[in-house]
Scaffold this active site. Structure first.
Site, PDB file in Angstrom:
ATOM      1  CG  HIS A 207      24.170 -29.254  35.875  1.00  0.00           C
ATOM      2  ND1 HIS A 207      24.307 -30.116  36.937  1.00  0.00           N
ATOM      3  CD2 HIS A 207      22.986 -29.569  35.299  1.00  0.00           C
ATOM      4  CE1 HIS A 207      23.272 -30.924  36.995  1.00  0.00           C
ATOM      5  NE2 HIS A 207      22.439 -30.608  36.013  1.00  0.00           N
ATOM      6  CB  CYS A 240      14.919 -31.798  35.649  1.00  0.00           C
ATOM      7  SG  CYS A 240      14.185 -30.923  37.031  1.00  0.00           S
TER       8      CYS A 240
HETATM    9  C1  LIG Z   1      11.233 -27.733  48.456  1.00  0.00           C
HETATM   10  C2  LIG Z   1       9.969 -28.508  48.769  1.00  0.00           C
HETATM   11  C3  LIG Z   1      10.155 -29.402  49.973  1.00  0.00           C
HETATM   12  C4  LIG Z   1       8.877 -27.508  49.056  1.00  0.00           C
HETATM   13  O1  LIG Z   1       7.617 -28.171  49.068  1.00  0.00           O
HETATM   14  P1  LIG Z   1       6.373 -27.577  49.853  1.00  0.00           P
HETATM   15  O2  LIG Z   1       5.227 -28.498  49.625  1.00  0.00           O
HETATM   16  O3  LIG Z   1       6.228 -26.155  49.457  1.00  0.00           O
HETATM   17  O4  LIG Z   1       6.958 -27.666  51.337  1.00  0.00           O
HETATM   18  P2  LIG Z   1       6.372 -27.344  52.739  1.00  0.00           P
HETATM   19  O5  LIG Z   1       7.465 -26.687  53.524  1.00  0.00           O
HETATM   20  O6  LIG Z   1       5.053 -26.623  52.617  1.00  0.00           O
HETATM   21  O7  LIG Z   1       6.110 -28.795  53.327  1.00  0.00           O
HETATM   22  C5  LIG Z   1       5.154 -29.676  52.748  1.00  0.00           C
HETATM   23  C6  LIG Z   1       5.470 -31.080  53.205  1.00  0.00           C
HETATM   24  O8  LIG Z   1       6.764 -31.479  52.730  1.00  0.00           O
HETATM   25  C7  LIG Z   1       7.589 -31.822  53.845  1.00  0.00           C
HETATM   26  N1  LIG Z   1       8.960 -31.373  53.557  1.00  0.00           N
HETATM   27  C8  LIG Z   1       9.393 -30.106  53.412  1.00  0.00           C
HETATM   28  N2  LIG Z   1      10.710 -30.104  53.152  1.00  0.00           N
HETATM   29  C9  LIG Z   1      11.110 -31.395  53.154  1.00  0.00           C
HETATM   30  C10 LIG Z   1      12.366 -32.005  52.942  1.00  0.00           C
HETATM   31  N3  LIG Z   1      13.469 -31.299  52.679  1.00  0.00           N
HETATM   32  N4  LIG Z   1      12.433 -33.344  52.990  1.00  0.00           N
HETATM   33  C11 LIG Z   1      11.321 -34.093  53.251  1.00  0.00           C
HETATM   34  N5  LIG Z   1      10.098 -33.547  53.443  1.00  0.00           N
HETATM   35  C12 LIG Z   1      10.006 -32.203  53.403  1.00  0.00           C
HETATM   36  C13 LIG Z   1       6.978 -31.118  55.026  1.00  0.00           C
HETATM   37  O9  LIG Z   1       7.359 -31.734  56.222  1.00  0.00           O
HETATM   38  C14 LIG Z   1       5.520 -31.239  54.721  1.00  0.00           C
HETATM   39  O10 LIG Z   1       5.121 -32.580  55.004  1.00  0.00           O
HETATM   40  P3  LIG Z   1       3.602 -32.939  55.403  1.00  0.00           P
HETATM   41  O11 LIG Z   1       3.332 -32.088  56.619  1.00  0.00           O
HETATM   42  O12 LIG Z   1       2.748 -32.545  54.230  1.00  0.00           O
HETATM   43  O13 LIG Z   1       3.649 -34.402  55.641  1.00  0.00           O
HETATM   44  C15 LIG Z   1       9.513 -29.380  47.551  1.00  0.00           C
HETATM   45  O14 LIG Z   1       9.151 -28.528  46.514  1.00  0.00           O
HETATM   46  C16 LIG Z   1      10.593 -30.307  47.073  1.00  0.00           C
HETATM   47  O15 LIG Z   1      11.008 -31.228  47.777  1.00  0.00           O
HETATM   48  N6  LIG Z   1      11.082 -30.099  45.850  1.00  0.00           N
HETATM   49  C17 LIG Z   1      12.176 -30.937  45.335  1.00  0.00           C
HETATM   50  C18 LIG Z   1      12.397 -30.632  43.921  1.00  0.00           C
HETATM   51  C19 LIG Z   1      13.539 -31.441  43.398  1.00  0.00           C
HETATM   52  O16 LIG Z   1      14.187 -32.220  44.076  1.00  0.00           O
HETATM   53  N7  LIG Z   1      13.817 -31.239  42.092  1.00  0.00           N
HETATM   54  C20 LIG Z   1      14.868 -31.922  41.428  1.00  0.00           C
HETATM   55  C21 LIG Z   1      16.223 -31.415  41.830  1.00  0.00           C
HETATM   56  S1  LIG Z   1      16.670 -29.839  41.109  1.00  0.00           S
HETATM   57  C22 LIG Z   1      17.332 -30.267  39.600  1.00  0.00           C
HETATM   58  O17 LIG Z   1      17.258 -31.406  39.201  1.00  0.00           O
HETATM   59  C23 LIG Z   1      18.098 -29.238  38.843  1.00  0.00           C
HETATM   60  C24 LIG Z   1      19.621 -29.385  38.982  1.00  0.00           C
HETATM   61  C25 LIG Z   1      20.081 -29.146  40.404  1.00  0.00           C
HETATM   62  O18 LIG Z   1      20.021 -30.719  38.637  1.00  0.00           O
HETATM   63  C26 LIG Z   1      20.341 -28.408  38.054  1.00  0.00           C
HETATM   64  C27 LIG Z   1      19.736 -28.284  36.651  1.00  0.00           C
HETATM   65  O19 LIG Z   1      19.804 -29.235  35.859  1.00  0.00           O
HETATM   66  O20 LIG Z   1      19.164 -27.237  36.411  1.00  0.00           O
END
Ligand SMILES: CC(C)(COP(=O)([O-])OP(=O)([O-])OC[C@H]1O[C@@H](n2cnc3c(N)ncnc32)[C@H](O)[C@@H]1OP(=O)([O-])[O-])[C@@H](O)C(=O)NCCC(=O)NCCSC(=O)C[C@@](C)(O)CC(=O)[O-]
Length: 300
Positions: A207, A240
């Site tokens: 990737h 990203c």
């Molecule tokens: C992982 C978390 C959720 C931790 O985030 P957090 O704040 O630590 O999570 P939490 O468990 O403490 O929950 C906080 C709030 O988020 C909600 N929550 C918790 N989980 C979810 C979920 N799944 N969907 C929807 N909502 C969610 C949860 O319900 C709560 O809601 P509130 O009570 O505040 O209203 C957050 O950090 C996050 O969503 N990160 C996403 C990061 C992301 O998408 N990055 C881009 C993709 S990775 C990438 O691009 C790299 C890749 C793959 O392409 C490869 C490369 O190039 O290297």
């Protein structure tokens, strides 16, 4: 090692490509993009993410996108799921394949998913259990395999260790991400040599982001290492949100041109792929990031 006879492209444009866009993109436009990619012959499309909308607002409508797209038999439509909550939302949306994502860098893991590498792997265990129960295949990602925007150098043994953990917990394939596109061909060969000592090459994918213009060279280096699955993004869309300055993935059109030139089969139609890229670029009002698309379009 001889080059693979066929290669599978994992089209990540609708997810990795669009997740970083600031302007709102309607569900209908996302659906159109995925349908265009299906029509171009892609066999694997990453459609969206079931992550926190506070963290990545652009992916908030992923369930609606899944509901709207054409599901062509034989094509895999996948989504990212960072935890059990995300997995359950994906399941409810009818998703048949998900991807979990870890990092080889502690700093990036904290910025991207708000936990340590170890904690992230622990979070994936219930996801893997639920996936097994529901017959859902899980792909794994390791980010920052050739460099990290926060900590700089990344130890290849650390990459291999994280990839091996994902493999051992049941990911059928692990995609190694050069998230900030800094890697070179020599590093890429060493990366796969190192990781292949722990995870068989046929379960690894590449990737590559194209920030430093090295992605195609890195893909060629990977082919020489026997790697036959590559992630790419139509029109080179993306970046990203947690890797400032990183450009999009290598453009799918450019990878296809490379593969065609090597006589490697992928089953994708270039003209239809270019048309899909042009349509989304026009909508986003941004230049097409594929050099092949630009050259072909300039030729008329
Ligand atoms: C992982 C978390 C959720 C931790 O985030 P957090 O704040 O630590 O999570 P939490 O468990 O403490 O929950 C906080 C709030 O988020 C909600 N929550 C918790 N989980 C979810 C979920 N799944 N969907 C929807 N909502 C969610 C949860 O319900 C709560 O809601 P509130 O009570 O505040 O209203 C957050 O950090 C996050 O969503 N990160 C996403 C990061 C992301 O998408 N990055 C881009 C993709 S990775 C990438 O691009 C790299 C890749 C793959 O392409 C490869 C490369 O190039 O290297």
């Amino acid at each position: 090692m001889s080059l693979p006879q066929s290669v599978r492209l994992v089209e990540v444009g609708p997810r990795d490509g669009l997740q970083n866009e600031k302007q709102p993109i309607s569900v209908a436009d996302k659906v159109r993009l995925v349908d265009d990619l299906t029509a171009a012959g892609l066999s694997y499309i990453e459609v969206g993410s079931f992550v926190s909308p506070k963290w990545v607002p652009q992916m908030a409508g992923s369930a609606e996108v899944f509901a709207g797209i054409q599901h062509k038999p034989g094509v895999t439509y996948a989504a990212l799921a960072p935890n059990l909550k995300g997995f359950e939302a994906a399941l409810a949306a009818g998703v048949k394949e998900v991807a979990v994502f870890a990092a080889a860098s502690e700093a990036f893991s904290q910025k991207n998913i708000n936990c340590s590498i170890k904690e992230s792997l622990e979070r994936f265990v219930p996801v893997m259990d639920a996936a097994r129960e529901h017959g859902i295949r899980v792909r794994g990602y390791v980010s920052c395999v050739l460099g990290c925007p926060y900590q700089g150098e990344v130890d290849l043994q650390q990459v291999a260790a994280v990839a091996a953990e994902l493999d051992a917990m049941g990911c059928y394939e692990v995609s190694l991400g050069d998230t900030i596109g800094v890697g070179t061909a020599g590093q890429t060969r060493r990366l796969f040599e190192t990781v292949a000592a722990k995870v068989p090459r046929e379960r690894l994918a590449g990737h590559f982001h194209d920030t430093y213009g090295q992605a195609l060279a890195n893909i060629y280096a990977s082919l020489l290492e026997g790697i036959a699955v590559f992630d790419s993004s139509v029109a080179g869309l993306g970046g990203c949100p947690y890797a400032k300055g990183a450009t999009g993935n290598v453009a799918s059109e450019d990878v296809l041109y490379l593969l065609d030139g090597l006589g490697i089969h992928s089953g994708i139609a270039m003209d239809a792929l270019i048309a899909a890229g042009q349509r989304i670029c026009a909508l986003l009002d941004k230049p097409n990031g594929s050099r092949v698309a630009r050259a072909r379009l300039a030729r008329g």
